[in-house]
Design an enzyme around this catalytic site. Structure first.
Site, PDB file in Angstrom:
ATOM      1  N   SER A   9      33.597  34.639  27.807  1.00 21.29           N
ATOM      2  CA  SER A   9      34.616  33.770  28.418  1.00 21.29           C
ATOM      3  C   SER A   9      33.923  33.025  29.549  1.00 21.29           C
ATOM      4  O   SER A   9      32.841  33.433  30.002  1.00 21.29           O
ATOM      5  CB  SER A   9      35.805  34.591  28.914  1.00 21.29           C
ATOM      6  OG  SER A   9      35.365  35.678  29.695  1.00 21.29           O
ATOM      7  N   GLU A  11      34.363  30.692  33.266  1.00 23.20           N
ATOM      8  CA  GLU A  11      35.244  30.375  34.400  1.00 23.20           C
ATOM      9  C   GLU A  11      34.880  29.025  35.031  1.00 23.20           C
ATOM     10  O   GLU A  11      33.705  28.697  35.180  1.00 23.20           O
ATOM     11  CB  GLU A  11      35.099  31.491  35.437  1.00 23.20           C
ATOM     12  CG  GLU A  11      35.982  31.318  36.652  1.00 23.20           C
ATOM     13  CD  GLU A  11      36.002  32.568  37.509  1.00 23.20           C
ATOM     14  OE1 GLU A  11      36.186  33.692  36.975  1.00 23.20           O
ATOM     15  OE2 GLU A  11      35.817  32.435  38.728  1.00 23.20           O
ATOM     16  N   THR A  42      40.053  29.044  38.439  1.00 27.75           N
ATOM     17  CA  THR A  42      40.362  29.759  39.678  1.00 27.75           C
ATOM     18  C   THR A  42      41.539  29.104  40.406  1.00 27.75           C
ATOM     19  O   THR A  42      41.914  27.959  40.138  1.00 27.75           O
ATOM     20  CB  THR A  42      39.141  29.820  40.616  1.00 27.75           C
ATOM     21  OG1 THR A  42      38.768  28.485  40.944  1.00 27.75           O
ATOM     22  CG2 THR A  42      37.984  30.537  39.968  1.00 27.75           C
ATOM     23  N   ALA A  45      42.910  29.936  47.697  1.00 29.42           N
ATOM     24  CA  ALA A  45      43.599  30.838  48.613  1.00 29.42           C
ATOM     25  C   ALA A  45      44.990  30.323  48.941  1.00 29.42           C
ATOM     26  O   ALA A  45      45.174  29.142  49.247  1.00 29.42           O
ATOM     27  CB  ALA A  45      42.787  30.955  49.894  1.00 29.42           C
ATOM     28  N   HIS A  70      43.957  31.790  36.849  1.00 27.47           N
ATOM     29  CA  HIS A  70      43.891  32.773  37.919  1.00 27.47           C
ATOM     30  C   HIS A  70      45.162  32.562  38.739  1.00 27.47           C
ATOM     31  O   HIS A  70      45.703  31.452  38.820  1.00 27.47           O
ATOM     32  CB  HIS A  70      42.659  32.547  38.798  1.00 27.47           C
ATOM     33  CG  HIS A  70      41.374  32.848  38.096  1.00 27.47           C
ATOM     34  ND1 HIS A  70      40.320  33.467  38.706  1.00 27.47           N
ATOM     35  CD2 HIS A  70      40.979  32.609  36.824  1.00 27.47           C
ATOM     36  CE1 HIS A  70      39.322  33.599  37.847  1.00 27.47           C
ATOM     37  NE2 HIS A  70      39.698  33.076  36.698  1.00 27.47           N
ATOM     38  N   ARG A 100      45.074  39.611  44.176  1.00 20.90           N
ATOM     39  CA  ARG A 100      45.686  39.546  45.497  1.00 20.90           C
ATOM     40  C   ARG A 100      45.270  38.246  46.164  1.00 20.90           C
ATOM     41  O   ARG A 100      46.071  37.524  46.703  1.00 20.90           O
ATOM     42  CB  ARG A 100      45.217  40.745  46.345  1.00 20.90           C
ATOM     43  CG  ARG A 100      45.883  40.763  47.714  1.00 20.90           C
ATOM     44  CD  ARG A 100      45.134  41.629  48.699  1.00 20.90           C
ATOM     45  NE  ARG A 100      43.858  41.031  49.073  1.00 20.90           N
ATOM     46  CZ  ARG A 100      43.026  41.548  49.979  1.00 20.90           C
ATOM     47  NH1 ARG A 100      43.317  42.696  50.551  1.00 20.90           N
ATOM     48  NH2 ARG A 100      41.898  40.937  50.274  1.00 20.90           N
ATOM     49  N   ASP A 102      42.739  35.998  48.948  1.00 18.48           N
ATOM     50  CA  ASP A 102      42.467  36.091  50.395  1.00 18.48           C
ATOM     51  C   ASP A 102      43.114  34.904  51.067  1.00 18.48           C
ATOM     52  O   ASP A 102      42.973  33.770  50.600  1.00 18.48           O
ATOM     53  CB  ASP A 102      40.956  35.999  50.654  1.00 18.48           C
ATOM     54  CG  ASP A 102      40.223  37.178  50.070  1.00 18.48           C
ATOM     55  OD1 ASP A 102      40.536  38.305  50.458  1.00 18.48           O
ATOM     56  OD2 ASP A 102      39.343  36.957  49.205  1.00 18.48           O
ATOM     57  N   TYR A 138      35.299  45.658  40.897  1.00 22.79           N
ATOM     58  CA  TYR A 138      34.173  45.482  41.831  1.00 22.79           C
ATOM     59  C   TYR A 138      33.166  46.625  41.683  1.00 22.79           C
ATOM     60  O   TYR A 138      33.265  47.640  42.381  1.00 22.79           O
ATOM     61  CB  TYR A 138      34.696  45.414  43.279  1.00 22.79           C
ATOM     62  CG  TYR A 138      35.662  44.271  43.472  1.00 22.79           C
ATOM     63  CD1 TYR A 138      35.216  43.021  43.885  1.00 22.79           C
ATOM     64  CD2 TYR A 138      37.020  44.424  43.191  1.00 22.79           C
ATOM     65  CE1 TYR A 138      36.097  41.956  44.013  1.00 22.79           C
ATOM     66  CE2 TYR A 138      37.904  43.367  43.322  1.00 22.79           C
ATOM     67  CZ  TYR A 138      37.431  42.138  43.736  1.00 22.79           C
ATOM     68  OH  TYR A 138      38.303  41.086  43.857  1.00 22.79           O
ATOM     69  N   HIS A 142      34.752  46.429  46.555  1.00 21.51           N
ATOM     70  CA  HIS A 142      35.347  45.293  47.266  1.00 21.51           C
ATOM     71  C   HIS A 142      35.025  45.434  48.757  1.00 21.51           C
ATOM     72  O   HIS A 142      35.107  46.523  49.309  1.00 21.51           O
ATOM     73  CB  HIS A 142      36.868  45.288  47.025  1.00 21.51           C
ATOM     74  CG  HIS A 142      37.541  44.121  47.657  1.00 21.51           C
ATOM     75  ND1 HIS A 142      38.093  44.164  48.918  1.00 21.51           N
ATOM     76  CD2 HIS A 142      37.726  42.850  47.217  1.00 21.51           C
ATOM     77  CE1 HIS A 142      38.602  42.981  49.215  1.00 21.51           C
ATOM     78  NE2 HIS A 142      38.396  42.165  48.203  1.00 21.51           N
ATOM     79  N   GLN A 205      22.875  28.643  47.661  1.00 21.47           N
ATOM     80  CA  GLN A 205      24.267  28.788  47.225  1.00 21.47           C
ATOM     81  C   GLN A 205      24.563  30.257  46.873  1.00 21.47           C
ATOM     82  O   GLN A 205      25.581  30.815  47.249  1.00 21.47           O
ATOM     83  CB  GLN A 205      24.486  27.899  46.001  1.00 21.47           C
ATOM     84  CG  GLN A 205      25.918  27.817  45.550  1.00 21.47           C
ATOM     85  CD  GLN A 205      26.013  27.132  44.191  1.00 21.47           C
ATOM     86  OE1 GLN A 205      25.326  27.501  43.229  1.00 21.47           O
ATOM     87  NE2 GLN A 205      26.837  26.116  44.111  1.00 21.47           N
ATOM     88  N   PHE A 209      27.410  32.673  48.683  1.00 19.05           N
ATOM     89  CA  PHE A 209      28.509  33.306  47.942  1.00 19.05           C
ATOM     90  C   PHE A 209      28.438  34.814  48.055  1.00 19.05           C
ATOM     91  O   PHE A 209      29.444  35.483  48.208  1.00 19.05           O
ATOM     92  CB  PHE A 209      28.419  32.968  46.451  1.00 19.05           C
ATOM     93  CG  PHE A 209      28.918  31.606  46.115  1.00 19.05           C
ATOM     94  CD1 PHE A 209      29.797  30.947  46.949  1.00 19.05           C
ATOM     95  CD2 PHE A 209      28.517  30.990  44.947  1.00 19.05           C
ATOM     96  CE1 PHE A 209      30.260  29.692  46.638  1.00 19.05           C
ATOM     97  CE2 PHE A 209      28.971  29.733  44.621  1.00 19.05           C
ATOM     98  CZ  PHE A 209      29.840  29.076  45.466  1.00 19.05           C
ATOM     99  N   HIS A 259      31.599  37.468  30.996  1.00 15.99           N
ATOM    100  CA  HIS A 259      32.408  36.385  31.577  1.00 15.99           C
ATOM    101  C   HIS A 259      31.498  35.576  32.492  1.00 15.99           C
ATOM    102  O   HIS A 259      30.979  36.109  33.479  1.00 15.99           O
ATOM    103  CB  HIS A 259      33.567  36.998  32.380  1.00 15.99           C
ATOM    104  CG  HIS A 259      34.445  35.985  33.054  1.00 15.99           C
ATOM    105  ND1 HIS A 259      35.459  35.307  32.397  1.00 15.99           N
ATOM    106  CD2 HIS A 259      34.477  35.526  34.331  1.00 15.99           C
ATOM    107  CE1 HIS A 259      36.077  34.492  33.245  1.00 15.99           C
ATOM    108  NE2 HIS A 259      35.497  34.598  34.426  1.00 15.99           N
TER     109      HIS A 259
END
Ligand code: FAD
Length: 278
Positions: A9, A11, A42, A45, A70, A100, A102, A138, A142, A205, A209, A259
Site C-alpha cells: 500500500s 501513502e 494523511t 493535525a 487517515h 489520535r 497530535d 510503533y 510511541h 529530511q 522527521f 506500506h
C-alpha cells in the site's frame, strides 16, 4: 525476477498548491503500476488538511483505486466526527486509518476523544460495518508512551476496540518490528501489522522527521548519510540498498505486506519494489 504478489500500500499527503496536486497525480499514475491494495492520504493535525485529504481521496477513488483516508480525533467532538464519517461514507471510502493525531502546540487538549482506541470504538458503535479500520503501531515505541509495555498494551486496546489491521511507524531495525509482533501476539493481537517503509531520499529530511516521530536512525546509517554530504546520488543509491535489504528481511520474516511512505514521490518506491520483484 518475475514479479510475485506481495501486498503493498502507498501513502500520500495532501498537496498544498495546484503544482503539487499535478505532481502527485503524475506520481500516482506511475505508482499504480505496482497494483497497490490501497493508497492512503494523511490528515493534518486537528483536521487542518481535511479539504485536501478528502479531495485527494476522491481523486484516487475516481481513478479506480481503493483509497483510505487517515482520520484523527484529537480536539474533535463526537458530533463533528459523526459528520465527517458520514461524508467519507458518502464519498465511497471503505477504509480508514484511525488515529489520535497530535494538536499543534498551543491548542490545548480539548475534545471528546483521548486516544485512538476511543475513535475506533466510536466508529464501530456508530457505523459497525462501514469501514475497514487501520490503526498505527510503533515498533520503537510511541514517543509519549510511558514504557514499551504500556505502548504495546495501548496498541492491543485499539485492536480489541475493533481495528482490522495496523500500519507501523517507519523503522530501520527489523528486530524492533519482530519483537513488537511477538509482544502483540502474546496479548492476543491476531490482525495483520504491516511495516511502514520510509525510502531514504534526503539525509536532512530523514533526520528531521525521525527526530519528530521518534523513529531511530541506526548509527551506522546516520554516519554514512553524513559522510555523503550533499552528494544526493550517493545518498539515494545507499538508501535504496538499505531499504530494499530491510524489506527483504521483513518479507522473509513473515511481514504480511509493506506500506510505503511515498512522500508523494514515485521513483524510490518503484525502484525498491522492482528490486524486491514485487
Ligand atoms: P494512540 O494510539 O492513541 O497513542 C498515543 C499515545 O497514548 C501513545 O503513547 C500510547 O502509548 C498512549 N496511550 C494510548 N492509549 C492509552 C491509555 N488508555 N492510557 C494511557 N496511554 C495511552 N499524524 C497525523 O497528524 N496525520 C496522519 O495522517 C497520520 N498518519 C499516521 C499513520 C501511521 C501509520 C502512523 C504510525 C502515524 C501517523 N500519524 C499521523 C502520527 C500520529 O498521529 C501520532 O503518532 C500521534 O501522536 C499518535 O496517534 P495514535 O493514533 O498512534 O495514538
Amino acid at each position: 525476477m518475475s514479479p510475485t504478489r506481495f501486498p503493498i500500500s502507498i501513502e500520500f499527503f495532501p498537496p498544498k498548491t495546484p503544482e503539487g496536486v499535478e505532481k502527485l497525480r503524475v506520481a500516482r499514475q506511475q505508482l499504480y503500476a505496482l497494483k497497490p491494495e490501497f493508497c492512503s492520504v494523511t490528515f493534518g493535525a486537528g483536521g487542518s488538511t481535511q479539504e485536501g485529504t478528502f479531495s485527494t481521496v476522491s481523486a484516487i477513488l475516481a481513478e479506480g483505486v481503493p483509497a483510505a483516508s487517515h482520520f484523527s480525533c484529537i480536539g474533535a467532538t463526537h458530533a463533528r466526527v459523526r459528520e465527517q464519517l458520514a461524508t467519507l461514507k458518502a464519498m465511497g471510502v471503505k477504509r480508514l486509518v484511525a488515529l489520535r493525531g497530535d494538536l499543534p502546540s498551543g491548542y490545548g487538549t480539548g475534545g471528546e476523544f483521548h486516544y485512538a482506541s476511543d475513535l475506533v470504538a466510536f466508529i464501530r458503535a456508530e457505523m459497525p460495518d462501514d469501514f475497514h479500520i487501520e490503526v498505527a503501531a510503533y515498533p520503537e515505541m510511541h514517543p509519549q508512551a510511558k514504557s514499551p509495555e504500556s505502548d504495546v498494551k495501548a496498541f492491543a486496546a485499539k485492536v480489541q476496540a475493533g481495528a482490522n489491521s495496523a500500519i507501523t511507524q517507519y523503522f530501520y531495525n527489523p528486530d524492533a518490528y519482530f519483537r513488537f509482533i511477538e509482544e502483540a501476539d502474546a496479548l492476543g493481537v491476531r490482525v495483520p501489522v504491516v511495516p511502514g517503509i520510509m525510502p531514504i531520499a534526503s539525509s536532512s529530511q530523514l533526520m528531521r522527521f525521525s527526530d519528530a516521530c521518534g523513529a531511530e536512525i541506526p548509527r551506522w546509517i546516520r554516519l554514512r548519510l553524513q559522510s555523503f554530504g550533499d552528494d544526493t546520488a550517493s545518498i539515494k543509491a545507499f538508501g535504496l540498498d538499505v531499504v530494499t535489504d530491510l524489506c527483504e528481511q521483513l518479507r522473509a520474516g513473515g511481514a504480511p505486506g509493506l506500506h510505503f511512505y511515498s512522500m508523494n514521490q514515485s521513483a524510490a518506491t518503484l525502484e525498491i519494489c522492482k528490486r524486491l520483484g514485487v
